[in-house]
Design a protein around this motif. Structure first.
Motif, mmCIF file in Angstrom:
data_model
loop_
_atom_site.group_PDB
_atom_site.id
_atom_site.type_symbol
_atom_site.label_atom_id
_atom_site.label_comp_id
_atom_site.label_asym_id
_atom_site.label_seq_id
_atom_site.Cartn_x
_atom_site.Cartn_y
_atom_site.Cartn_z
ATOM 1 N N ILE A 108 0.861 -1.184 0.000
ATOM 2 C CA ILE A 108 0.000 0.000 0.000
ATOM 3 C C ILE A 108 0.896 1.232 0.000
ATOM 4 C CG2 ILE A 108 -1.737 1.325 1.287
ATOM 5 C CD1 ILE A 108 -2.897 -1.233 0.211
ATOM 6 N N LYS A 109 0.626 2.195 -0.882
ATOM 7 C CA LYS A 109 1.550 3.318 -1.018
ATOM 8 C C LYS A 109 1.172 4.512 -0.156
ATOM 9 C CE LYS A 109 -0.593 4.850 -5.337
ATOM 10 N NZ LYS A 109 -0.317 5.101 -6.744
ATOM 11 N N THR A 110 2.203 5.288 0.184
ATOM 12 C CA THR A 110 2.007 6.509 0.962
ATOM 13 C C THR A 110 2.973 7.578 0.493
ATOM 14 O OG1 THR A 110 1.977 7.464 3.185
ATOM 15 C CG2 THR A 110 3.597 5.745 2.782
ATOM 16 N N ARG A 111 2.567 8.829 0.639
ATOM 17 C CA ARG A 111 3.465 9.954 0.359
ATOM 18 C C ARG A 111 4.330 10.285 1.569
ATOM 19 N NH1 ARG A 111 -1.227 11.912 -2.456
ATOM 20 N NH2 ARG A 111 -0.798 12.420 -4.637
ATOM 21 N N ASP A 112 3.787 10.049 2.761
ATOM 22 C CA ASP A 112 4.473 10.424 4.006
ATOM 23 C C ASP A 112 4.511 9.209 4.918
ATOM 24 O OD1 ASP A 112 5.293 11.470 6.493
ATOM 25 O OD2 ASP A 112 4.350 13.412 6.082
ATOM 26 N N ILE A 113 5.590 8.451 4.833
ATOM 27 C CA ILE A 113 5.648 7.179 5.556
ATOM 28 C C ILE A 113 5.741 7.383 7.057
ATOM 29 C CG2 ILE A 113 8.166 6.811 5.455
ATOM 30 C CD1 ILE A 113 7.184 3.827 4.539
ATOM 31 N N LYS A 114 6.423 8.423 7.501
ATOM 32 C CA LYS A 114 6.543 8.659 8.945
ATOM 33 C C LYS A 114 5.198 9.037 9.551
ATOM 34 C CE LYS A 114 11.425 9.978 9.070
ATOM 35 N NZ LYS A 114 12.400 11.049 9.388
ATOM 36 N N LYS A 115 4.468 9.888 8.859
ATOM 37 C CA LYS A 115 3.154 10.311 9.361
ATOM 38 C C LYS A 115 2.193 9.117 9.405
ATOM 39 C CE LYS A 115 -0.186 14.071 8.775
ATOM 40 N NZ LYS A 115 -0.551 15.259 7.948
ATOM 41 N N THR A 116 2.248 8.282 8.378
ATOM 42 C CA THR A 116 1.394 7.095 8.334
ATOM 43 C C THR A 116 1.757 6.133 9.459
ATOM 44 O OG1 THR A 116 1.261 7.337 5.923
ATOM 45 C CG2 THR A 116 0.546 5.242 6.855
ATOM 46 N N TYR A 117 3.044 5.913 9.648
ATOM 47 C CA TYR A 117 3.532 5.017 10.701
ATOM 48 C C TYR A 117 3.045 5.484 12.068
ATOM 49 C CZ TYR A 117 6.881 2.565 13.720
ATOM 50 O OH TYR A 117 7.458 1.794 14.698
ATOM 51 N N HIS A 118 3.215 6.766 12.378
ATOM 52 C CA HIS A 118 2.828 7.281 13.701
ATOM 53 C C HIS A 118 1.310 7.285 13.891
ATOM 54 C CE1 HIS A 118 6.868 8.098 14.944
ATOM 55 N NE2 HIS A 118 7.097 8.901 13.916
ATOM 56 N N PHE A 119 0.559 7.504 12.805
ATOM 57 C CA PHE A 119 -0.900 7.435 12.889
ATOM 58 C C PHE A 119 -1.344 6.020 13.231
ATOM 59 C CE2 PHE A 119 -4.935 6.574 10.505
ATOM 60 C CZ PHE A 119 -5.777 7.256 11.366
ATOM 61 N N TYR A 120 -0.787 5.032 12.556
ATOM 62 C CA TYR A 120 -1.151 3.648 12.827
ATOM 63 C C TYR A 120 -0.786 3.255 14.259
ATOM 64 C CZ TYR A 120 -1.999 2.710 7.818
ATOM 65 O OH TYR A 120 -2.495 2.703 6.543
ATOM 66 N N LYS A 121 0.372 3.677 14.715
ATOM 67 C CA LYS A 121 0.783 3.361 16.086
ATOM 68 C C LYS A 121 -0.166 4.005 17.089
ATOM 69 C CE LYS A 121 4.515 1.812 17.279
ATOM 70 N NZ LYS A 121 4.968 0.480 17.726
ATOM 71 N N ALA A 122 -0.537 5.262 16.861
ATOM 72 C CA ALA A 122 -1.441 5.970 17.757
ATOM 73 C C ALA A 122 -2.821 5.338 17.785
ATOM 74 C CB ALA A 122 -1.544 7.440 17.343
ATOM 75 N N GLU A 123 -3.241 4.743 16.658
ATOM 76 C CA GLU A 123 -4.548 4.095 16.559
ATOM 77 C C GLU A 123 -4.539 2.677 17.126
ATOM 78 O OE1 GLU A 123 -7.745 5.194 14.707
ATOM 79 O OE2 GLU A 123 -6.819 6.920 15.676
ATOM 80 N N GLY A 124 -3.360 2.200 17.521
ATOM 81 C CA GLY A 124 -3.261 0.863 18.100
ATOM 82 C C GLY A 124 -3.269 -0.268 17.089
ATOM 83 N N LEU A 125 -2.922 0.032 15.837
ATOM 84 C CA LEU A 125 -2.872 -1.022 14.825
ATOM 85 C C LEU A 125 -1.696 -1.963 15.097
ATOM 86 C CD1 LEU A 125 -4.889 0.903 13.476
ATOM 87 C CD2 LEU A 125 -3.774 0.443 11.293
ATOM 88 N N ASP A 136 16.496 -1.030 -2.592
ATOM 89 C CA ASP A 136 16.544 0.087 -3.546
ATOM 90 C C ASP A 136 16.458 1.446 -2.858
ATOM 91 O OD1 ASP A 136 13.929 -0.084 -2.733
ATOM 92 O OD2 ASP A 136 13.060 -0.170 -4.744
ATOM 93 N N GLY A 137 16.537 1.444 -1.511
ATOM 94 C CA GLY A 137 16.595 2.695 -0.765
ATOM 95 C C GLY A 137 15.253 3.289 -0.385
ATOM 96 N N LYS A 138 14.146 2.624 -0.742
ATOM 97 C CA LYS A 138 12.819 3.150 -0.406
ATOM 98 C C LYS A 138 12.397 2.685 0.985
ATOM 99 C CE LYS A 138 11.057 3.744 -5.100
ATOM 100 N NZ LYS A 138 9.973 3.411 -6.056
ATOM 101 N N SER A 139 11.725 3.577 1.720
ATOM 102 C CA SER A 139 11.294 3.256 3.081
ATOM 103 C C SER A 139 10.001 2.452 3.072
ATOM 104 C CB SER A 139 11.086 4.545 3.880
ATOM 105 O OG SER A 139 12.311 5.233 4.033
ATOM 106 N N HIS A 140 9.861 1.596 4.096
ATOM 107 C CA HIS A 140 8.642 0.803 4.215
ATOM 108 C C HIS A 140 8.508 0.300 5.651
ATOM 109 C CE1 HIS A 140 10.625 -3.173 4.563
ATOM 110 N NE2 HIS A 140 11.550 -2.647 3.800
ATOM 111 N N PHE A 141 7.301 -0.137 6.007
ATOM 112 C CA PHE A 141 7.061 -0.871 7.244
ATOM 113 C C PHE A 141 5.881 -1.796 7.025
ATOM 114 C CE2 PHE A 141 4.331 2.870 7.768
ATOM 115 C CZ PHE A 141 3.173 2.363 8.340
#
Length: 361
Positions: A108-125, A136-141
């Motif tokens: 699943i793609k995102t423009r802002d991986i850090k913001k998405t990561y912290h949102f999911y953590k805050a939501e308890g996912l 290839d140097g691209k960030s993911h989680f």
């Protein structure tokens, strides 16, 4: 017979990943979760019917089912959220490990991986990893949905539109295979993923937190052709397919002793033009169709021609040639694609009209 042209682009045309089939126990409940966390809030169809053509994969029984095809209008593939209504669906026999045969994860793609990561953590996912860098140097989680399905959230620069969702749609898949060298011609030649982004072997440290990561893996990432075209190619965007082979353990087949529609990632579906030509190409490559609707089928408010084949390990690949799609369903406005130039993308303004059907929670 469809559109006839003197186009330089030979048929068949693969426009992109239309959707990933996801088997769930409660489609409406799952869709609500996918709307909130993946922005899949635009329904293309909702349909309850009997899967009469899929008995090859349902033990000879025409099962009843309910399905929703939902899209994220920022671009990327959608989800076909799929629920048996005639029986209780089954979980996989074993916990899925990287390299098991079938779809291991959906990207699943995102423009802002850090913001998405912290949102999911805050939501308890159920976030399984830190933000890592792929070869290839691209960030993911990685994150799991409440139904035990694994998703890889990836950085992307391929988009159709912009809205408030932190993510776009499907950007690709991770598929477990028994032999990468045997599988690559299928994905590169038939499905038009010609570009090799990377090839790695050994312990894959960027996959920390995912079952099976601690073992040596052989891994390649293939990128879709830059020449994608067709009515929905701009909406579906560029995608990638990552093949993973476990090199030391005996792997399990994810759908072993289970059926199409049981819980998990059922299939990958590609939007295509030229089904007859695609069938010939698949047969020439040694991957004959196993299911073929032959004529236009109806799925609620949408219609088309669909077919299935299998990769070398039996992972199900669906092809859909769309004939009719609702643009503004409330006004009875439908788009007939059968007489269009197959190469030509739909105007952006027309595709954006799909958002009128958006479901707001």
């Amino acid at each position: 017979m469809g559109y006839q042209s003197n186009s330089k682009k030979d048929l068949p045309i693969i426009s992109g990943i239309q959707q990933i089939g996801i088997g769930v126990c409660d489609a409406k409940e799952a869709w609500k979760w996918y709307r909130r966390y993946f922005g899949m809030d635009v329904p293309v169809f909702e349909d309850a019917s009997t899967a009469r053509l899929m008995t090859r994969y349902t033990d000879g029984i025409a099962e009843e089912r309910y399905a929703i095809l939902a899209m994220n209008m920022q671009g990327g593939g959608g989800f076909e959220i799929w629920q048996y209504t005639s029986k209780t669906p089954l979980f996989p026999k074993n916990e899925i490990l990287l390299g098991d045969l079938g779809i291991n994860a959906v990207k699943i793609k995102t423009r802002d991986i850090k913001k998405t990561y912290h949102f999911y953590k805050a939501e308890g996912l159920n976030v399984l990893s830190e933000i890592e860098k792929s070869p290839d140097g691209k960030s993911h989680f990685f994150v799991k949905d409440p139904y035990h399905n694994l998703f890889q959230i990836v950085e992307s620069d391929s988009w159709f539109g912009k809205n408030k969702s932190l993510t776009g749609g499907v950007a690709g898949v991770i598929i477990g295979v028994s032999d990468i060298n045997l599988s690559m011609p299928f994905y590169k030649s038939l499905l038009d993923y010609p570009d090799l982004t990377y090839q790695e072997s050994g312990i894959q440290s960027d996959l920390n937190g995912i079952l099976g990561q601690e073992e040596p893996l052989h891994r390649v990432k293939l990128q879709s052709s830059s020449q994608r075209c067709g009515a929905f190619s701009e909406l579906l965007c560029n995608t990638e397919i990552e093949l993973i082979q476990s090199t030391q353990r005996k792997v399990n087949k994810i759908y072993q002793d289970r059926f199409w529609g049981d819980l998990g990632f059922i299939h990958i579906c590609f939007d295509i033009v030229g089904m007859v030509d695609l069938e010939k190409k698949a047969s020439t490559l040694g991957f004959s169709f196993t299911v073929n609707s032959a004529n236009s089928f109806d799925m609620g408010k949408a219609a088309g021609h669909f077919a299935y084949c299998e990769d070398p390990d039996g992972t199900l690949i669906e092809f859909v040639e769309t004939h009719k799609v609702p643009i503004i369903e409330k006004l009875g406005l439908y788009l007939n694609l059968k007489k269009r130039n197959p190469e030509k993308t739909l105007p952006k303004w027309m595709l954006k009209l799909l958002a009128i059907n958006k479901v707001k929670d």
